[in-house]
Design a protein around this motif. Sequence first.
Motif, PDB file in Angstrom:
ATOM      1  N   GLY A 115       0.852  -1.184   0.000  1.00 42.33           N
ATOM      2  CA  GLY A 115       0.000   0.000   0.000  1.00 42.33           C
ATOM      3  C   GLY A 115       0.887   1.233   0.000  1.00 42.33           C
ATOM      4  N   GLU A 116       0.595   2.145   0.970  1.00 45.65           N
ATOM      5  CA  GLU A 116       1.488   3.300   1.107  1.00 45.65           C
ATOM      6  C   GLU A 116       2.895   2.823   1.431  1.00 45.65           C
ATOM      7  N   GLN A 117       2.955   1.705   2.162  1.00 46.54           N
ATOM      8  CA  GLN A 117       4.231   1.048   2.418  1.00 46.54           C
ATOM      9  C   GLN A 117       4.052  -0.428   2.091  1.00 46.54           C
ATOM     10  N   ASP A 118       5.181  -1.134   1.908  1.00 49.43           N
ATOM     11  CA  ASP A 118       5.148  -2.580   1.678  1.00 49.43           C
ATOM     12  C   ASP A 118       5.419  -3.241   3.027  1.00 49.43           C
ATOM     13  N   VAL A 119       4.395  -3.839   3.632  1.00 46.21           N
ATOM     14  CA  VAL A 119       4.549  -4.385   4.990  1.00 46.21           C
ATOM     15  C   VAL A 119       4.030  -5.818   5.035  1.00 46.21           C
ATOM     16  N   GLU A 120       4.341  -6.507   6.134  1.00 43.43           N
ATOM     17  CA  GLU A 120       3.873  -7.884   6.284  1.00 43.43           C
ATOM     18  C   GLU A 120       3.523  -8.187   7.739  1.00 43.43           C
ATOM     19  N   THR A 121       2.741  -9.253   7.925  1.00 47.36           N
ATOM     20  CA  THR A 121       2.394  -9.739   9.257  1.00 47.36           C
ATOM     21  C   THR A 121       2.633 -11.242   9.295  1.00 47.36           C
ATOM     22  N   TYR A 122       3.312 -11.684  10.343  1.00 41.57           N
ATOM     23  CA  TYR A 122       3.550 -13.119  10.533  1.00 41.57           C
ATOM     24  C   TYR A 122       2.478 -13.664  11.487  1.00 41.57           C
ATOM     25  N   VAL A 123       1.886 -14.794  11.146  1.00 42.43           N
ATOM     26  CA  VAL A 123       0.865 -15.407  12.004  1.00 42.43           C
ATOM     27  C   VAL A 123       1.117 -16.914  12.064  1.00 42.43           C
ATOM     28  N   ASP A 124       1.027 -17.502  13.251  1.00 43.67           N
ATOM     29  CA  ASP A 124       1.089 -18.968  13.310  1.00 43.67           C
ATOM     30  C   ASP A 124      -0.235 -19.510  13.839  1.00 43.67           C
ATOM     31  N   THR A 183     -11.292 -25.310  10.402  1.00 46.72           N
ATOM     32  CA  THR A 183     -11.006 -24.520   9.205  1.00 46.72           C
ATOM     33  C   THR A 183     -11.668 -23.138   9.251  1.00 46.72           C
ATOM     34  N   GLU A 184     -12.824 -23.032   9.911  1.00 47.16           N
ATOM     35  CA  GLU A 184     -13.480 -21.725  10.005  1.00 47.16           C
ATOM     36  C   GLU A 184     -12.645 -20.776  10.859  1.00 47.16           C
ATOM     37  N   ALA A 185     -12.087 -21.312  11.971  1.00 49.66           N
ATOM     38  CA  ALA A 185     -11.232 -20.489  12.838  1.00 49.66           C
ATOM     39  C   ALA A 185     -10.008 -20.024  12.060  1.00 49.66           C
ATOM     40  N   LEU A 186      -9.467 -20.888  11.234  1.00 48.02           N
ATOM     41  CA  LEU A 186      -8.290 -20.499  10.444  1.00 48.02           C
ATOM     42  C   LEU A 186      -8.654 -19.425   9.423  1.00 48.02           C
ATOM     43  N   ARG A 187      -9.809 -19.572   8.807  1.00 43.13           N
ATOM     44  CA  ARG A 187     -10.227 -18.558   7.827  1.00 43.13           C
ATOM     45  C   ARG A 187     -10.407 -17.200   8.502  1.00 43.13           C
ATOM     46  N   ARG A 188     -10.972 -17.215   9.732  1.00 39.74           N
ATOM     47  CA  ARG A 188     -11.130 -15.950  10.476  1.00 39.74           C
ATOM     48  C   ARG A 188      -9.762 -15.333  10.754  1.00 39.74           C
ATOM     49  N   LYS A 189      -8.824 -16.194  11.091  1.00 37.95           N
ATOM     50  CA  LYS A 189      -7.474 -15.728  11.414  1.00 37.95           C
ATOM     51  C   LYS A 189      -6.817 -15.092  10.179  1.00 37.95           C
ATOM     52  N   VAL A 190      -6.997 -15.716   9.041  1.00 36.07           N
ATOM     53  CA  VAL A 190      -6.426 -15.178   7.804  1.00 36.07           C
ATOM     54  C   VAL A 190      -7.070 -13.824   7.501  1.00 36.07           C
TER      55      VAL A 190
END
Lengths: 426, 476
Positions: free
Chosen positions: A181-190, A198-205
């Motif tokens: 976006g305005e900057q190129d950033v990232e987020t790490y999630v485990d 799978t629904e909980a994982l989709r919410r997390k994503v």
Amino acid sequence: MIERIKLALAKTGVSVYQISETKEESVELFFIRKSLDMRRRKAVKKASVTVYREFSEGEKRYLGSSSTVLQDSLTDEEIEKQIASAWYAASFVKNLYYELPEGERKESVHASSGLADKELAESAQIYAKALFAEDTEEDVFLNSTEVFLKRTWHRIVNSRGIDVSYVNERASGEFVVQCIGEQDVETYVDFAYHDLETEALRRKVRAALEQTRARASAVQAPPAGNYRVILSGDYVPTLLSYYVDRAGTAYVYQKYSNYEVGCKVQGEEVCGDAINLTLKATVPYSGEGIALEDRELVKDGSLQLLHGGIRFAYYLGVEPTGHYDGLTAKAGTVSLEEMKQQPYLHVVNFSDFQMDSFSGHFGGEIRLAYWFDGEKVVPVTGGSINGSILDVQKNLTFSKELQTEKDFEGPMAVCMEGISVAGSEE
Amino acid sequence: MKVKSSEYLAKVKPLLVCLRDRLLQEYPYVSVLATDSKAMSYRVSKNGTSISTHDLLSGRGFVVKVYDGSSYAEYSFNDISEDNLEELISNIREAVVPLAENLPEGVKKSAYRMLEDEPAVFADSTEYEVDPESYGDEAIIRELTQISEKGRAYNEKILDCIANLSYQRYSKLFLSKNRDMEQNILWTAGAFFVMASKGEEVKNSYRGFSNLGGLELLDKMRDGVEKVAKTALELLESEPMIPGEYDCICDPGVTGMIVHEAFGHGVEMDMFVKKRALAEQFVGKQVASKLVNMHDGAAAAKEVASYFFDDEGVLAQDTLVIEQGILKAGISDAQSAMHLGTVPTGNGRRESYARKAYTRMTNTFFEGGKDKVEDMIASISYGFLLEEAQSGMEDPKNWGIQCMVSIAREIKDGKLTGKIYSPIVLTGYVPDLLKSISMVSETVELGGGGFCGKGYKEWVKVSDGGPYIKARIRLG
């Protein structure tokens, strides 16, 4: 393999021992963007054997121990040699005497779940599908993803009759979300689940995609100063791990902690929410073969239990509970919305949040926080928080809203007053 | 003396050759990495002693990599015999390679060339002076007990002094169509941690030791525990840091943490493949002061992360990452290098035979300079001497720094005042910090006491370090 090990133990003259055998199979998928970069399978089996050796010096009884790892590929002679070496080493380990737990042979436990009923490759496909199902945006997307599906057979046998076994499955992995976006950033999630969540994982994503987009527009660090800080998600159980660690028999016996049953863990006077914690059994048996059940740890701020394995429990004269991986905490008294009525700094992503259970200090560098100065909410990034649980524990406020996160069930957020933030100097 | 070869690997080698050759009939590229490792851990504290096999580092096992004409698949296992050879081949053919089928909608299989397989045949070993197994468990525990007791006796406020030591002796065999390589390595690491208490608060101080070799390390560990005990007591009187930007001198441990966490992770080129590293855009550009020269490589130093070939069969190298402040090159595993069209640098490492290879650091450090530490301190009107690196977290994407340090010793008018601040969080932007380096001491020290993770997993042994450096750093 256990019979071969028992034979070698008998030949060496070892009468007190514990054997923990594990067989692990996994399917592993590694993606870069929307390409499968590597696929792997694993099938490994090994046994950890601990031998115990009793001896006395004067009036004092000791129980030395030493452990070794054995595999099927070892010959009988090699197994005997490793056990003999461990047996010899145990004679130099001068630990005060304690006793192994007694037990009996129990039926193997394999709790039914969505994962238990499926082949690992099929479950891996289902999880991969869930991950990519939310990856539909242009500016924010999954940069890279790892998915691990694991099935493990455990058997724990000791010389005092314990012979328990269980099978468990685990879906785990990590993903990195990128936003240009305005900057190129990232987020790490485990993530880690014991069922087909799978629904909980989709919410997390989804949450990670939104959070990363917000970070892309965060351009400045919050001004340096003291803040009402709100932590949420993973950081709530990390903060609470201070109380769990200090209630451990190992900490108490070694005087790293002054906790005793009945003590007020937040001090005598609590102005905020009193803590309520329960140790949650995520597997049927501890590594020492102790049957695990949910146990109340802290009730209204008062310690109910010292927890831990056999050795330090024996020294302290308390019941060994076994080691727990799971924790539940009671909801707090205010909603997240009420928490946000006054100025706050809500940190939703740190580089790495650290809680030091010895000193009580906590801190970390801020990747993304929402700063409300009383008028407007601004996403900020950079700077760090540095606080002590000892200074803030009387005034902790937990949210009414709950979360289920890996091995934690409890409040979504916690609010703390007067936390020092190293930020911009404007 | 040279570390001996593994008898077990010699015994199973004909089977592994047979497995490789059978698979080569079906796949154009096949490699087999075999490991036989023994690692022991020793720990002595007031309340207990332990001797155990180091679970993470011990064991025998294998990983087979096959190329199906466009991509790679791997199978890890730890049992091989004539009886299960057919089953292993069948598993690879029917359960591993087909994992690329039934992918989610819109997801495809990566397309790679076949890995280079230049001929290489050799066997080599590292050296040691004192063999841990011959020295014996009893003598090791006796030495650690003396250290622990000395630390505890220093002062009544000392809660405990933990002395520990571990070593790993491992042999690896790498087989491909054109490669047959063997290496035998021994490293040893130790540390003491002293804990002191005041009220509810417990503070601790530590010192780590490591070498590529055996128990000759104990010669270094016999002295110095009292100094650590003294520091633990000083920490009880420490004050919280007043956030701000200061002139700082970093000791070699803190320099090492900055080198490793703040910069090293950013030049791991599997991050370039994923477009996750800002460093990719800075190759050939100034990223640090001209005083900075940075290396990484299993052949760059003799420390705990030294070896002759990596876990993908690439020979060890000494990579000059930064030369006079200019970013020259990153480090890479074989697959990432192939993706980027670069030459692999021998940094493809696995936690064990049971895990995937990633680009990983090895021995990572800044070169020494020309300054004296006392001149560096004298040059500061107000600032801090930073000691005892605790932990750090990489941020290759944005080059944000997060490093935790235990001790900041106050410097006023060029002299240490004796006042201590703790704990300290270092933050900022990596190139700003590295470009602010204005003095570099002569002597380089490397430490290999810890492990490095990729994110929060995949632990491998690394060393890092450098000289004392003077820089402008934001502390909180």
